[in-house]
Design an enzyme around this catalytic site. Structure first.
Site, short mmCIF file in Angstrom:
data_model
loop_
_atom_site.label_atom_id
_atom_site.label_comp_id
_atom_site.label_asym_id
_atom_site.label_seq_id
_atom_site.Cartn_x
_atom_site.Cartn_y
_atom_site.Cartn_z
N ASP A 40 0.80 -1.24 0.02
CA ASP A 40 -0.04 -0.01 -0.01
C ASP A 40 0.85 1.12 0.15
O ASP A 40 1.80 1.32 1.02
CB ASP A 40 -0.84 -0.15 1.17
CG ASP A 40 -1.99 0.93 1.10
OD1 ASP A 40 -2.08 2.07 0.86
OD2 ASP A 40 -3.14 0.49 1.13
N GLY A 45 -5.21 5.10 1.95
CA GLY A 45 -5.23 4.22 3.13
C GLY A 45 -4.33 4.84 4.47
O GLY A 45 -3.39 5.76 4.03
N TYR A 152 -12.57 5.49 -14.30
CA TYR A 152 -12.49 4.42 -13.30
C TYR A 152 -13.26 3.24 -13.77
O TYR A 152 -12.73 2.12 -13.58
CB TYR A 152 -13.09 5.17 -12.14
CG TYR A 152 -13.50 4.07 -10.97
CD1 TYR A 152 -12.26 3.55 -10.14
CD2 TYR A 152 -14.75 3.50 -10.62
CE1 TYR A 152 -12.59 2.72 -9.22
CE2 TYR A 152 -14.83 2.70 -9.84
CZ TYR A 152 -13.90 2.28 -8.94
OH TYR A 152 -13.98 1.30 -8.12
N ILE A 212 -27.08 16.89 -0.88
CA ILE A 212 -27.40 15.78 -1.90
C ILE A 212 -27.29 15.95 -3.35
O ILE A 212 -27.99 17.05 -3.91
CB ILE A 212 -28.85 15.29 -1.61
CG1 ILE A 212 -28.94 14.46 -0.15
CG2 ILE A 212 -29.06 13.84 -2.53
CD1 ILE A 212 -30.18 14.01 0.28
N PHE A 213 -26.38 15.07 -4.00
CA PHE A 213 -26.23 15.56 -5.53
C PHE A 213 -27.30 14.94 -6.19
O PHE A 213 -27.73 13.76 -5.99
CB PHE A 213 -24.83 15.17 -6.09
CG PHE A 213 -23.80 15.77 -5.27
CD1 PHE A 213 -23.54 17.06 -5.68
CD2 PHE A 213 -22.94 15.34 -4.36
CE1 PHE A 213 -22.40 17.92 -4.97
CE2 PHE A 213 -21.78 15.98 -3.59
CZ PHE A 213 -21.66 17.28 -4.24
N GLY A 280 -20.99 11.48 -14.13
CA GLY A 280 -20.44 10.14 -14.01
C GLY A 280 -21.28 9.48 -12.89
O GLY A 280 -21.15 8.21 -12.58
N1 LIG Z 1 -15.76 1.23 -1.50
C1 LIG Z 1 -16.31 1.03 -2.28
O1 LIG Z 1 -17.77 1.18 -2.17
C2 LIG Z 1 -16.07 0.19 -3.61
C3 LIG Z 1 -17.11 0.06 -4.67
C4 LIG Z 1 -16.62 -0.68 -5.74
C5 LIG Z 1 -15.37 -0.87 -5.86
N2 LIG Z 1 -14.34 -0.63 -4.87
C6 LIG Z 1 -12.96 -1.15 -5.01
O2 LIG Z 1 -12.56 -1.80 -4.01
C7 LIG Z 1 -11.17 -1.50 -3.75
C8 LIG Z 1 -10.75 -0.95 -2.34
O3 LIG Z 1 -11.54 0.19 -2.30
P1 LIG Z 1 -11.72 0.95 -0.64
O4 LIG Z 1 -13.09 1.27 -0.88
O5 LIG Z 1 -10.93 0.15 0.26
O6 LIG Z 1 -10.62 2.17 -1.18
P2 LIG Z 1 -9.51 2.90 -0.24
O7 LIG Z 1 -9.04 3.97 -0.92
O8 LIG Z 1 -9.68 2.84 1.14
O9 LIG Z 1 -8.35 1.79 -0.65
C9 LIG Z 1 -7.61 1.63 -1.68
C10 LIG Z 1 -6.26 1.58 -1.19
O10 LIG Z 1 -5.32 1.42 -2.07
C11 LIG Z 1 -3.88 2.10 -1.77
N3 LIG Z 1 -3.59 2.63 -3.26
C12 LIG Z 1 -4.15 3.70 -3.99
N4 LIG Z 1 -3.26 3.49 -4.97
C13 LIG Z 1 -2.23 2.65 -4.69
C14 LIG Z 1 -0.80 2.65 -5.53
N5 LIG Z 1 -0.74 3.11 -6.81
N6 LIG Z 1 -0.08 1.61 -4.80
C15 LIG Z 1 -0.32 1.05 -3.80
N7 LIG Z 1 -1.51 1.22 -2.80
C16 LIG Z 1 -2.26 2.36 -3.70
C17 LIG Z 1 -4.72 3.25 -1.13
O11 LIG Z 1 -3.63 3.79 -0.24
C18 LIG Z 1 -5.72 2.53 -0.37
O12 LIG Z 1 -5.27 1.98 0.97
C19 LIG Z 1 -10.78 -0.36 -4.89
O13 LIG Z 1 -10.09 -1.37 -5.82
C20 LIG Z 1 -12.09 -0.06 -5.13
O14 LIG Z 1 -12.00 0.48 -6.73
C21 LIG Z 1 -14.80 -0.20 -3.67
#
Ligand SMILES: NC(=O)c1ccc[n+]([C@@H]2O[C@H](COP(=O)([O-])OP(=O)(O)OC[C@H]3O[C@@H](n4cnc5c(N)ncnc54)[C@H](O)[C@@H]3O)[C@@H](O)[C@H]2O)c1
Length: 315
Positions: A40, A45, A152, A212-213, A280
């Site tokens: 990470d 994060g 995305y 709210i959007f 989006g």
């Molecule tokens: N939270 C949701 O509702 C949701 C919905 C659909 C998909 N997702 C997917 O789930 C996954 C986790 O999402 P989340 O909600 O926990 O988001 P988050 O932002 O909390 O987690 C993403 C993590 O990836 C790390 N990160 C980002 N770019 C990085 C890089 N280049 N190298 C190393 N680490 C990197 C960030 O520091 C973070 O800890 C993602 O792939 C996201 O697209 C989440």
């Protein structure tokens, strides 16, 4: 659920310091893996999410960019990859399409190459309901025509297509999970890109005004984070060589309904203001979870209100 298949195994979680990632990491460590790597770069994060885990002898935290091949060079044995690291926000993907492309697509190819080099048993990765874009047929099945409406969503669709091609060409087994709207403890409310629940709850608890959007009649499937962890672990355990699954609660809620439920739980007295819909943002998003139930044995355990109460108690 029994996830003892992870005992004594070598496991990698990317994005493990993030919202979903740190819940997953905590579940994995309970199964006593031989080695748990967490990659990470802490862009969204927080190290504090996994502070207690990082100190364990079987855990190696790699503070690196997942898009760099060097980030995984030191790993020499691996059974399972859980790939969650990504640029996760739709608005940010419009602002920074190149960063989104680099992180989400190059990062994914880095995982495929790692899976090939170390012959991993399964690559489980986060896709998103954003691959669907605007749909007319609700609830949305995995067979719907895909129509991503942001860099995305497009990046997640490309992940799925690469995964499919690499299963055919290189026999890499993978399962992609199209998460709908995930919520739970540890989701950041201090960013405009965070989930609507964490933002609403944070503002209600502080007594701040809420915007709210759009008209608030957008519908969403809000799924509790522990159910998402369940899906990921079931995917790793499964014998399937390839899969793409919706991960939701199977229930739908409008933003106006969500606002009301949260308002009652937090005793918030203000009315929301309505702003122009964001670029989006889709109008309807409702998950059909029949396939994952049937093929992986997934069963969501938390209804929206239950999850919100758990979240409030931990916040
Ligand atoms: N939270 C949701 O509702 C949701 C919905 C659909 C998909 N997702 C997917 O789930 C996954 C986790 O999402 P989340 O909600 O926990 O988001 P988050 O932002 O909390 O987690 C993403 C993590 O990836 C790390 N990160 C980002 N770019 C990085 C890089 N280049 N190298 C190393 N680490 C990197 C960030 O520091 C973070 O800890 C993602 O792939 C996201 O697209 C989440």
């Amino acid at each position: 659920m029994n996830y003892s298949f992870l005992k004594g195994k070598h496991v990698l979680v990317t994005g493990g310091a993030g919202f979903i990632g740190h819940h997953l990491v905590k579940n994995i460590i309970n199964e006593k893996p031989a080695k748990l790597y967490i990659i990470d770069n802490l862009s969204t994060g927080l190290k504090g999410n996994i502070e207690d885990i990082i100190g364990l002898p079987e855990v190696e935290f790699i503070n690196e960019d997942i898009a760099k091949p060097s980030s995984v060079e030191s790993i020499q044995e691996l059974d399972y990859i859980f790939h969650l690291a990504a640029v996760v926000s739709v608005p940010k993907s419009f602002e920074m399409p190149f960063l989104t492309h680099r992180t989400n697509e190059s990062g994914f190819i880095n995982m495929l190459e790692l899976a090939r080099r170390l012959k991993v048993k399964k690559l489980c990765y986060a896709s998103s309901s954003a691959v669907y874009g605007e749909q007319t047929q609700m609830p949305i099945k995995e067979t719907a025509t895909l129509n991503p409406q942001s860099p995305y969503g497009l990046s997640k669709l490309l992940n799925e297509q690469y995964a499919k091609a690499f299963q055919e060409w290189e026999y890499i087994e993978s399962i992609g999970f199209r998460f709908f709207n995930v919520f739970g403890p540890g989701q950041r409310a201090d960013s405009p890109y965070s989930g609507v629940i964490s933002i609403f709850m944070d503002r209600m608890q502080k007594g701040d005004p809420i915007q709210i959007f759009g008209d608030g009649e957008q519908i969403r499937d809000f799924v509790y984070v522990e159910d998402v962890v369940q899906a990921l672990l079931l995917g790793a355990k499964s014998e399937k060589k390839f899969g793409l699954f919706n991960v939701g609660s199977g229930q739908t809620t409008s933003l106006n309904e969500l606002f009301e439920v949260l308002r009652n739980l937090t005793h918030y007295s203000q009315e929301p203001t309505y702003q122009e819909a964001r670029k989006g943002d889709i109008k309807k998003s409702s998950a059909d979870i029949g396939l994952i139930k049937e093929e992986l044995g997934y069963e969501p355990r938390f209804k929206l209100k239950e999850g919100l109460v758990k979240l409030l108690n931990k916040a």
